[in-house]
Design a protein around this motif. Structure first.
Motif, PDB file in Angstrom:
ATOM      1  N   TYR A  57       0.819  -1.219   0.000  1.00  0.00           N
ATOM      2  CA  TYR A  57       0.000   0.000   0.000  1.00  0.00           C
ATOM      3  C   TYR A  57       0.851   1.266   0.000  1.00  0.00           C
ATOM      4  N   LEU A  58       2.141   1.133   0.360  1.00  0.00           N
ATOM      5  CA  LEU A  58       3.025   2.307   0.358  1.00  0.00           C
ATOM      6  C   LEU A  58       3.457   2.683  -1.055  1.00  0.00           C
ATOM      7  N   GLY A  59       3.286   1.766  -1.993  1.00  0.00           N
ATOM      8  CA  GLY A  59       3.671   2.025  -3.374  1.00  0.00           C
ATOM      9  C   GLY A  59       5.182   1.959  -3.545  1.00  0.00           C
ATOM     10  N   GLY A  60       5.638   2.222  -4.754  1.00  0.00           N
ATOM     11  CA  GLY A  60       7.077   2.149  -5.022  1.00  0.00           C
ATOM     12  C   GLY A  60       7.764   3.470  -4.738  1.00  0.00           C
ATOM     13  N   GLY A  61       8.988   3.584  -5.186  1.00  0.00           N
ATOM     14  CA  GLY A  61       9.759   4.831  -5.030  1.00  0.00           C
ATOM     15  C   GLY A  61      10.298   4.994  -3.626  1.00  0.00           C
TER      16      GLY A  61
END
Lengths: 217, 246
Positions: A212-216
């Motif tokens: 849920y934090l996503g990439g990057g």
């Protein structure tokens, strides 16, 4: 900076997860109030998320118009529909949007005579496509497909008067399918889904699952 | 590529539709008011949607896009009136600038800020702040899900499995036994930690049969639900618009 970008969200998820899981087992008024307040907060945040969805839709259609993509003219009708609904909703029958929602306004008219019939028609069209898909795929090619086919036919016939006309046992068989084998399979699926949801929730709370934090960064 | 025949068919249908409705309005069969014009609009949308059954065409695409726009506009307004207006605007913003007799609920600033952080998703430098909002929602959802799934689904589904098989009647007992066999065999089918060979393979095959019956039943049920929607729309066309049936 990494602390703010990655650690703080995980702390928020952990605190909220533990708090909400434990409040269930505390039968105190304060615990109930906490659930109400936090659920309401969740709804407020989801309310803002709705505007992100709107932005995404409008942005996509605006780009279609801007770059004259094939079929761009239809996007104008999307803006037309959204514009009419939003303006009539904000106008609120002359009371404007900061007052309580009025009933019997243009906004309700749009809901009754555009949204409801369009939604019902779209879903009813699926009846044709399901029938056509069934014709193509429901051939008794193997044992499993035959079982599926027979079960579907009995349930469909059991729900209409023609089923009773063919045999009085068809509705009984349809009810039996729904309450015995169907129940057994659904129960097993629900047990599996529950264990999956609980396991995933625990993984999220303890920071093992971080998708849920996503990439990057 | 739009064919010339399609254009002429569409034109004739539109002329026929317009003529019928003008006749209905002129004869008073449909009132020249909100309801009458609403029925004509709903019929136009319904017929435009059904035109897709002939083939994908511009009339359907126009109706489809209007529907998408209206649905989005409707959702925005409903979110405003049901969530943002009572819980943010009236609870926090109005009492800050106007004496309403209620103190501003400053705690609401927290979800409002988290909600606004979501928009930072579009910023390359500050998009990380939107993670806080997602973390709040995901964490809250996970926390609520654990006890609720244990209590409302897992235990509720396991409870009848622990009851005695004998229910007082022969056929009732057979049904309970079948449900037990079905649940166990389907769970075996979804258990991938062991290879589906031998006894386990045999049990999981029975699980597949139960699953196929359930999928067939779900399919049949869904078809009938869609059929009732179709009947509803046809009833609307024949009763509310044309007045052929009562």
């Amino acid at each position: 900076m990494n602390f703010l970008k990655r650690t703080v969200p995980m702390i928020i998820a952990f605190v909220m997860g533990v708090l909400m899981a434990f409040q269930y087992y505390v039968p105190h008024e304060a615990s109930q109030n906490l659930l109400k307040v936090v659920t309401r907060w969740g709804m407020i945040i989801s309310g803002f998320a709705m505007f992100i969805g709107a932005y995404s839709l409008f942005h996509m259609h605006w780009n279609r118009i801007k770059h004259k993509v094939s079929g761009w003219g239809y996007s104008i009708f999307m803006f037309f529909g959204a514009g009419i609904a939003i303006i009539s909703g904000l106008y609120n029958g002359g009371e404007l949007f900061w007052n309580d929602k009025q009933s019997g306004t243009m906004f309700d008219w749009i809901f009754d005579y555009v949204q409801v019939p369009a939604g019902a028609t779209i879903f009813s069209i699926l009846a044709f496509f399901m029938a056509s898909a069934a014709y193509r795929t429901f051939r008794a090619r193997n044992k499993e497909a035959t079982i599926l086919l027979i079960s579907a036919i009995i349930v469909m016939l059991g729900r209409v008067p023609v089923g009773t006309m063919i045999s009085q046992y068809i509705p009984i068989a349809a009810d039996w399918i729904m309450t015995v084998p169907n129940l057994a399979a659904k129960r097993a699926i629900l047990i599996g889904v529950s264990i999956g949801v609980i396991a995933t929730s625990i993984k999220i709370i303890f920071g093992i699952e971080k998708a849920y934090l996503g990439g990057g960064d | 590529m739009i064919k010339k025949t399609d254009v002429s068919i569409t034109t004739w249908i539109l002329i026929a539709f317009g003529t019928v409705n003008i006749a209905f309005l002129a004869t008073g069969k449909l009132g020249f008011n909100g309801k009458g014009l609403g029925i004509i609009t709903a019929v136009a949308i319904t017929l435009a949607m059904y035109s897709f059954l002939y083939k994908d065409n511009p009339v359907f695409k126009i109706a489809e896009n209007i529907f998408v726009g209206v649905a989005m506009g409707y959702s925005i307004i409903i979110v405003w009136f049901n969530i943002l207006k009572p819980d943010v605007f009236e609870a926090l913003i109005v009492p800050m600038f106007k004496d309403t007799g209620n103190a501003p609920q400053y705690l609401v600033i927290v979800p409002t800020l988290l909600g606004l952080f979501m928009f930072l998703r579009f910023s390359s430098k500050l998009s990380w702040l939107s993670r806080w909002s997602f973390a709040f929602i995901v964490g809250m959802g996970s926390g609520i899900a654990i006890p609720n799934f244990i209590n409302a689904i897992l235990l509720r589904q396991l409870e009848p499995m622990l009851a005695p098989l004998y229910t007082g009647s022969f056929w009732g007992t057979i049904d309970t036994l079948l449900v037990l066999i079905g649940v166990v065999s389907v769970l075996f089918y979804f258990f991938f930690s062991m290879e589906h060979k031998g006894v386990i393979g045999g049990v999981s095959v029975i699980g597949i049969w139960f699953l196929m019956i359930a999928f067939g039943a779900s399919f049949g049920y869904t078809v009938m639900a869609r059929m009732s929607l179709l009947i509803g729309r046809i009833q609307f066309l024949l009763k509310d618009w044309l007045g052929i049936i009562q």
